[in-house]
Scaffold this active site. Structure first.
Site, mmCIF file in Angstrom:
data_model
loop_
_atom_site.group_PDB
_atom_site.id
_atom_site.type_symbol
_atom_site.label_atom_id
_atom_site.label_comp_id
_atom_site.label_asym_id
_atom_site.label_seq_id
_atom_site.Cartn_x
_atom_site.Cartn_y
_atom_site.Cartn_z
ATOM 1 N N GLY A 54 35.909 52.362 42.483
ATOM 2 C CA GLY A 54 35.888 51.337 43.424
ATOM 3 C C GLY A 54 37.156 50.519 42.929
ATOM 4 N N SER A 55 38.253 51.064 42.288
ATOM 5 C CA SER A 55 39.407 50.219 41.961
ATOM 6 C C SER A 55 40.213 49.698 43.384
ATOM 7 C CB SER A 55 40.207 50.884 41.186
ATOM 8 O OG SER A 55 40.885 51.973 41.585
ATOM 9 N N MET A 56 39.885 50.201 44.338
ATOM 10 C CA MET A 56 40.602 49.659 45.476
ATOM 11 C C MET A 56 39.839 49.107 46.643
ATOM 12 S SD MET A 56 44.124 50.163 45.370
ATOM 13 C CE MET A 56 44.451 50.137 47.249
ATOM 14 N N LYS A 98 46.639 53.388 43.794
ATOM 15 C CA LYS A 98 46.823 51.943 43.558
ATOM 16 C C LYS A 98 47.922 51.549 44.648
ATOM 17 C CE LYS A 98 44.613 52.210 39.679
ATOM 18 N NZ LYS A 98 42.866 51.948 39.751
ATOM 19 N N ASN A 163 40.955 45.835 43.764
ATOM 20 C CA ASN A 163 39.971 45.320 43.267
ATOM 21 C C ASN A 163 40.175 44.825 41.788
ATOM 22 O OD1 ASN A 163 37.106 44.587 42.577
ATOM 23 N ND2 ASN A 163 36.255 46.616 42.500
#
Length: 198
Positions: A54-56, A98, A163
């Site tokens: 869920g880093s984006m 990213k 995120n």
């Protein structure tokens, strides 16, 4: 193949029938050609990626499938705002996704939870207001934390996940070499409910 023949003093072309291949061999050739075209497209034109984290968020959700096109960066350098896939600096077998925040020669700073590039605070609605703080956790790539303001070296870009409170990015492993970028993410194509261009 056509052979000339003389009929009644006139030249006429007669088609010589080509020998028919067995049906199974026809299928083998068709399948082999299909696989070859697919591999060429995947290596040089476009490739699908499954996003495992869920880093984006909220731009790209965990489990989304994203299409990355590979043609743009053969002719042009990455630009700020583009979402890119690249080789994880910590693990060569992993591909990360990213957003490009700054390119070579630009100066990145983190001030009061905001990202500042070349003295200008970025307007980043895709972060949903989450603060962009420095990450001091030890990285396999860096021997010491990033010091700000930071000038992006030649041949590199500075990338961050949307995120900001849950993303290991250039704040953690430093600038990313342009040579490690594999594609520009252009769309979320699965699931249909998340379809969007990037």
């Amino acid at each position: 193949m056509e052979n000339p023949r003389h009929l009644n003093g006139r030249r006429k072309l007669v088609r010589v029938p080509r020998p028919k291949l067995p049906v199974w061999l026809d299928w083998v050739i068709t399948i082999a050609l299909g696989i070859g075209v697919a591999l060429l497209c995947r290596n040089f034109v476009a490739e699908p990626y499954l996003v495992p984290s869920g880093s984006m968020l909220e731009t790209i959700h965990e489990g989304d499938r994203v299409l990355g096109e590979k043609v743009t960066f053969r002719f042009d350098a990455p630009k700020r705002g583009q979402v890119v896939t690249f080789q994880d600096p910590d693990s060569a077998d992993t591909t990360l996704i990213k957003r490009v925040i700054a390119t070579e020669g630009q100066v990145v700073d983190l001030v009061d939870g905001k990202v500042v590039v070349d003295g200008q605070t970025l307007d980043e609605p895709y972060t949903l207001g989450k603060p962009s703080e420095a990450i001091y956790r030890h990285s396999k790539v860096l021997s010491e934390p990033i010091s700000y303001p930071f000038t992006v070296p030649a041949g590199c870009v500075w990338v961050m996940g949307d995120n900001r409170t849950n993303s290991l990015d250039s704040r953690y492993y430093g600038p990313v070499p342009v040579s490690s970028i594999s594609s520009r993410a252009v769309a979320i194509f699965w699931p249909p409910s998340d379809f969007a261009t990037l």
